[in-house]
Design an enzyme around this catalytic site. Structure first.
Site, PDB file in Angstrom:
ATOM      1  N   GLU A 170     -16.218 -24.620  12.108  1.00  0.00           N
ATOM      2  CA  GLU A 170     -17.397 -23.434  13.169  1.00  0.00           C
ATOM      3  C   GLU A 170     -17.310 -21.850  12.399  1.00  0.00           C
ATOM      4  O   GLU A 170     -17.821 -20.854  12.969  1.00  0.00           O
ATOM      5  CB  GLU A 170     -16.865 -23.239  14.437  1.00  0.00           C
ATOM      6  CG  GLU A 170     -17.425 -24.725  15.233  1.00  0.00           C
ATOM      7  CD  GLU A 170     -16.067 -25.911  14.943  1.00  0.00           C
ATOM      8  OE1 GLU A 170     -15.358 -25.458  14.473  1.00  0.00           O
ATOM      9  OE2 GLU A 170     -16.467 -27.239  14.878  1.00  0.00           O
ATOM     10  N   ASN A 227     -14.063 -23.944   4.455  1.00  0.00           N
ATOM     11  CA  ASN A 227     -13.649 -23.417   5.509  1.00  0.00           C
ATOM     12  C   ASN A 227     -12.911 -24.750   6.741  1.00  0.00           C
ATOM     13  O   ASN A 227     -13.577 -25.278   7.731  1.00  0.00           O
ATOM     14  CB  ASN A 227     -13.876 -22.681   6.727  1.00  0.00           C
ATOM     15  CG  ASN A 227     -12.879 -21.760   7.327  1.00  0.00           C
ATOM     16  OD1 ASN A 227     -11.924 -20.875   6.262  1.00  0.00           O
ATOM     17  ND2 ASN A 227     -12.295 -21.550   8.510  1.00  0.00           N
ATOM     18  N   SER A 272       0.846  -1.219   0.019  1.00  0.00           N
ATOM     19  CA  SER A 272       0.076  -0.006   0.033  1.00  0.00           C
ATOM     20  C   SER A 272       0.961   1.267   0.054  1.00  0.00           C
ATOM     21  O   SER A 272       0.720   1.612  -0.410  1.00  0.00           O
ATOM     22  CB  SER A 272      -0.790   0.054   1.021  1.00  0.00           C
ATOM     23  OG  SER A 272      -1.933  -1.187   1.198  1.00  0.00           O
ATOM     24  N   LYS A 323      -9.718  -5.811  10.913  1.00  0.00           N
ATOM     25  CA  LYS A 323     -10.777  -4.982  10.770  1.00  0.00           C
ATOM     26  C   LYS A 323     -12.405  -5.020  10.838  1.00  0.00           C
ATOM     27  O   LYS A 323     -12.942  -3.884  10.531  1.00  0.00           O
ATOM     28  CB  LYS A 323     -10.431  -5.420   9.063  1.00  0.00           C
ATOM     29  CG  LYS A 323      -9.354  -5.104   8.082  1.00  0.00           C
ATOM     30  CD  LYS A 323     -10.347  -6.434   6.624  1.00  0.00           C
ATOM     31  CE  LYS A 323      -9.267  -6.201   6.315  1.00  0.00           C
ATOM     32  NZ  LYS A 323      -8.777  -6.821   4.671  1.00  0.00           N
TER      33      LYS A 323
HETATM   34  P1  ATR Z   1      -7.689 -12.943   6.332  1.00  0.00           P
HETATM   35  O1  ATR Z   1      -8.041 -11.565   6.597  1.00  0.00           O
HETATM   36  O2  ATR Z   1      -6.774 -12.740   4.100  1.00  0.00           O
HETATM   37  O3  ATR Z   1      -9.103 -13.520   5.030  1.00  0.00           O
HETATM   38  P2  ATR Z   1      -7.534 -14.444   7.709  1.00  0.00           P
HETATM   39  O4  ATR Z   1      -8.831 -13.341   8.354  1.00  0.00           O
HETATM   40  O5  ATR Z   1      -6.443 -14.576   8.793  1.00  0.00           O
HETATM   41  O6  ATR Z   1      -7.149 -13.691   6.818  1.00  0.00           O
HETATM   42  O7  ATR Z   1      -8.100 -15.922   7.363  1.00  0.00           O
HETATM   43  C1  ATR Z   1      -7.218 -16.701   7.205  1.00  0.00           C
HETATM   44  C2  ATR Z   1      -8.855 -18.405   6.058  1.00  0.00           C
HETATM   45  O8  ATR Z   1      -7.074 -18.849   6.241  1.00  0.00           O
HETATM   46  C3  ATR Z   1      -8.971 -18.929   7.226  1.00  0.00           C
HETATM   47  O9  ATR Z   1      -9.697 -18.952   6.490  1.00  0.00           O
HETATM   48  C4  ATR Z   1      -8.345 -19.751   7.424  1.00  0.00           C
HETATM   49  O10 ATR Z   1      -8.808 -21.021   8.403  1.00  0.00           O
HETATM   50  P3  ATR Z   1      -9.540 -21.452   9.672  1.00  0.00           P
HETATM   51  O11 ATR Z   1     -10.559 -20.330   9.492  1.00  0.00           O
HETATM   52  O12 ATR Z   1      -9.417 -22.258   9.443  1.00  0.00           O
HETATM   53  O13 ATR Z   1      -7.821 -20.691  10.561  1.00  0.00           O
HETATM   54  C5  ATR Z   1      -7.795 -19.949   6.238  1.00  0.00           C
HETATM   55  N1  ATR Z   1      -5.939 -21.068   6.251  1.00  0.00           N
HETATM   56  C6  ATR Z   1      -5.246 -20.155   7.258  1.00  0.00           C
HETATM   57  N2  ATR Z   1      -4.239 -21.519   6.766  1.00  0.00           N
HETATM   58  C7  ATR Z   1      -4.639 -22.366   6.848  1.00  0.00           C
HETATM   59  C8  ATR Z   1      -4.539 -24.460   6.189  1.00  0.00           C
HETATM   60  N3  ATR Z   1      -3.533 -24.553   6.509  1.00  0.00           N
HETATM   61  N4  ATR Z   1      -4.922 -25.155   5.766  1.00  0.00           N
HETATM   62  C9  ATR Z   1      -6.427 -24.495   5.410  1.00  0.00           C
HETATM   63  N5  ATR Z   1      -7.159 -23.148   5.391  1.00  0.00           N
HETATM   64  C10 ATR Z   1      -6.075 -22.334   6.575  1.00  0.00           C
END
Ligand code: ATR
Length: 288
Positions: free
Chosen positions: A162, A158, A20, A71
């Site tokens: 949950e 996801n 940014s 956010k």
């Molecule tokens: P953003 O604002 O970029 O969406 P976030 O709110 O931290 O970032 O969300 C990250 C997403 O990546 C979540 O859906 C997370 O899944 P969980 O809710 O189960 O934590 C997903 N994520 C991160 N690492 C992952 C992995 N190794 N396998 C599957 N999903 C993953």
């Protein structure tokens, strides 16, 4: 002592890899606006004092971006929210007025739709699959539930189902989410009959070998949209391309949310030649 320059910036943790500053400092320079865009890496416990400080008459800060993980956390510090931010309950842009009032906006959702329009993808009656249920899905899903060109269906998978349930339950209080279904396995996304697959998880980020989806699930009638842009071509996008799918990384979303942020702060749209310059810099920045 000279007065501090008008300041904009990004609040998050971490923020050091953010593109940014490159975007907005280029815009300020090109337009001869005497302003600077800075990084504000803040710990959660530092947020109240920081936002309190913005209310001081002599603060030089007039606008902010907000990124992961704040956010939602910044919402209590706002005096008002735009209608879209209020629906999404997610703020990634703050405008601070001369009388130090804070208004929260969300340009992630509109930025995503602007990029879909550029990609000539019309959401009307389309089947959409989403991987992930974090902040990015919150904004994208809000847009897709509110857009007049209503998709036929949106399925979300996801890792932690949950979280997907909680997200949709929350959004359902403020919009019609009847087209959204949460599935508990990737197979149940039925990607084989989808038109659009969106990855909002961090799987693939700085890791060219990781993907949640195998080649056998991808096909040539699909647009595969990965919000990750480092590397510019994730494993998911590589496999998708090999299957003849149309692909996009997340640089377009980054670009459009940034252009809409700038519009909120400056009250003006950037000229096309400057937009083009910024977009080219982003492409180079993401590869660097
Ligand atoms: P953003 O604002 O970029 O969406 P976030 O709110 O931290 O970032 O969300 C990250 C997403 O990546 C979540 O859906 C997370 O899944 P969980 O809710 O189960 O934590 C997903 N994520 C991160 N690492 C992952 C992995 N190794 N396998 C599957 N999903 C993953």
């Amino acid at each position: 002592m000279s007065k501090e320059a008008i300041t904009y910036g990004i609040v998050g943790y971490p923020v050091k890899h953010s593109l940014s500053p490159l975007m907005h400092n280029t815009a300020f320079t090109e337009l001869d606006i005497p302003a600077v865009y800075k990084l504000f890496p803040l710990k959660e416990e530092e947020l109240p004092a920081f936002f309190e400080g913005l209310r001081k008459k002599d603060s030089s800060i007039f606008g902010l971006n907000v990124t992961v993980p704040y956010k939602e956390a910044v919402i209590p510090f706002m005096d008002s929210l735009s209608p879209f931010a209020k629906r999404a309950m997610s703020v990634n842009v703050v405008v601070i007025s001369e009388d130090r009032k804070l208004t929260g906006y969300n340009t992630d959702g509109p930025g995503f739709l602007a990029h879909l329009a550029e990609l000539q993808f019309n959401t009307c009656d389309k089947r959409i699959a989403i991987l992930g249920a974090g902040g990015t899905t919150r904004a994208i899903l809000t847009s897709l539930c509110l857009i007049p060109e209503r998709p036929e269906s949106i399925k979300i998978y996801n890792r932690t189902s949950e979280k997907a349930e909680a997200l949709v339950k929350d959004l359902s209080q403020r919009m019609d989410t009847s087209l959204v279904e949460i599935v508990t396995s990737i197979d149940d996304l039925n990607i084989e009959i989808c038109d659009l697959l969106i990855n909002t998880t961090s799987v693939g980020l700085n890791d060219p070998d990781s993907t949640l989806i195998g080649a056998e699930q991808l096909h040539s009638n699909l647009l595969v949209y990965d919000v990750v842009y480092e590397p510019p071509e994730t494993k998911l996008l590589k496999l998708a391309k090999e299957q003849g799918a149309k692909t996009s990384n997340g640089l377009g979303l980054l670009f459009y949310q940034g252009m809409l942020s700038f519009h909120h702060w400056a009250g003006q749209e950037l000229p096309n030649d400057i937009k083009k310059k910024i977009r080219d810099l982003l492409e180079k920045g993401a590869k660097a």
